[in-house]
Design a protein around this motif. Sequence first.
Motif, PDB file in Angstrom:
ATOM      1  N   PHE A   1       0.828  -1.209   0.000  1.00  0.00           N
ATOM      2  CA  PHE A   1       0.000   0.000   0.000  1.00  0.00           C
ATOM      3  C   PHE A   1       0.862   1.258   0.000  1.00  0.00           C
ATOM      4  CE2 PHE A   1      -1.961   3.273   2.791  1.00  0.00           C
ATOM      5  CZ  PHE A   1      -2.961   3.697   1.916  1.00  0.00           C
ATOM      6  N   LEU A   2       1.901   1.283   0.835  1.00  0.00           N
ATOM      7  CA  LEU A   2       2.739   2.473   0.940  1.00  0.00           C
ATOM      8  C   LEU A   2       3.587   2.691  -0.308  1.00  0.00           C
ATOM      9  CD1 LEU A   2       3.908   2.258   4.672  1.00  0.00           C
ATOM     10  CD2 LEU A   2       2.183   3.777   3.669  1.00  0.00           C
ATOM     11  N   LEU A   3       4.010   1.616  -0.967  1.00  0.00           N
ATOM     12  CA  LEU A   3       4.720   1.773  -2.233  1.00  0.00           C
ATOM     13  C   LEU A   3       3.832   2.453  -3.263  1.00  0.00           C
ATOM     14  CD1 LEU A   3       6.580  -1.663  -2.528  1.00  0.00           C
ATOM     15  CD2 LEU A   3       7.632   0.590  -2.222  1.00  0.00           C
ATOM     16  N   LEU A   4       2.569   2.068  -3.282  1.00  0.00           N
ATOM     17  CA  LEU A   4       1.617   2.703  -4.195  1.00  0.00           C
ATOM     18  C   LEU A   4       1.424   4.170  -3.845  1.00  0.00           C
ATOM     19  CD1 LEU A   4      -0.403   2.367  -6.523  1.00  0.00           C
ATOM     20  CD2 LEU A   4      -2.132   1.722  -4.826  1.00  0.00           C
ATOM     21  N   VAL A   5       1.304   4.462  -2.550  1.00  0.00           N
ATOM     22  CA  VAL A   5       1.165   5.855  -2.109  1.00  0.00           C
ATOM     23  C   VAL A   5       2.392   6.666  -2.511  1.00  0.00           C
ATOM     24  CG1 VAL A   5       1.060   7.352  -0.073  1.00  0.00           C
ATOM     25  CG2 VAL A   5      -0.392   5.323  -0.202  1.00  0.00           C
TER      26      VAL A   5
END
Length: 427
Positions: free
Chosen positions: A320-324
């Motif tokens: 999720f944080l990589l996408l963010v």
Amino acid sequence: MIALGGLSLVALLLLGAPLFSLMAATALWGFAAEEVSSAAFIIELYRMTDAPTLLAIPFFTFAGFLMAEGGTPRRLTGLARAFLGWMPGGLAVVTLTTCAFFTAFSGASGATIVALGGLLLASLQQENYPEGFSLGLVTTSGGPGLLFPPSLPLILYGVVAQVNIDHLFLAGIAPGLLLLLILAAYSMNLAGRSEVRRTPFSTRRLIRAAREAGWELPIPVLILGGIYGGFYTAAEAAAVAAFYVFVIEVFVYRDIDLFRDVPRIARESMILVGVILIILGAALGLTNYLVDQEIPQRLLASMRAFTSNRWVFLLTLNLFLLLVGCMMDIFSAIVVVVPLITPIAREFGVHPVHLGIIFLTNLEIGYMTPPVGLNLFIASNRFRKPMSEIWRATLPFLALRLAALALITYISYLTLGPLRWFLGEGF
């Protein structure tokens, strides 16, 4: 009326309105829909004035801009090259350490690409480093610097997550060094297999470079030694660092003119600070609305329905944080996402300090993740190379960073161990 407000928000989004205005409008619209006074939003803006650690942001930003405008990058690069240039891959290691140091003060790896990229890329190519390797190295080298003090994203995370900034400064050192060591080992191995020239070691050259950078070398000690020696807080350390850098750049090195350059640098640095504070204020208001609507609790319930395994949660969090990180700038991501994931992470036994290091590592990797990582666009424009070439050049470094991220995520001792050494097992 409520439906009209929702349509207005969609229209603002499509028209490209600034992110802070969308966050503020969403919060005000949401409170109005719930028939809650808009004072609930304004209270959060006022609450910012009661966060003394925020004072560190303008001082460290000003110091970073002064160093970028002066001769600090050139002097530090010269010193690192005189000290490490004789090693296999010495110049690559110099690039890593110099970019990390610069990013730690500027708070943005993209700025490091712009400020140091041309100088370092030309030096690497002159010493016969492969072009693809050189492009990838310069594009990605600044990232680890976000984990080292006095990184602005670390400070902002501490403010938003209500975590002691001194703890974050200490916790980021070992993961940051791990990232540097992995990238340095890869660079040295490649240099050993290639016909890369080395800079012969010269004691005279090292002494000369140390003298040139002698006034800048004490800066990390001045900051960390003062904080952990109990002489001053992080905010006071920022003021000390800003004053020290101002004196040496203006009166010692004289790289910066007091009347011509300092007002311009102060204005430019405070524009960045203003942007950060506006985004923070709007995000705090939006967070207040989301908490009022019990959004974190709902997200936690959804996550528990998906899994109760801590390791699976951490894997999902990383994805999720990589996408963010691909989609948002790091300051906006911190103030928007951190309040939502902090209570969820706590339920899964993730310490807020450890979460902060995971968070920043992910976002910086997101900056270099194809096809939309921000640093890829900056590098393409700075070096006048097609995006496809930049993508290919960064892929080996991306793989190494993901491996380091896995270690940082699942071995919490890398982050929390130093804190326990300094603060005791009860931390």
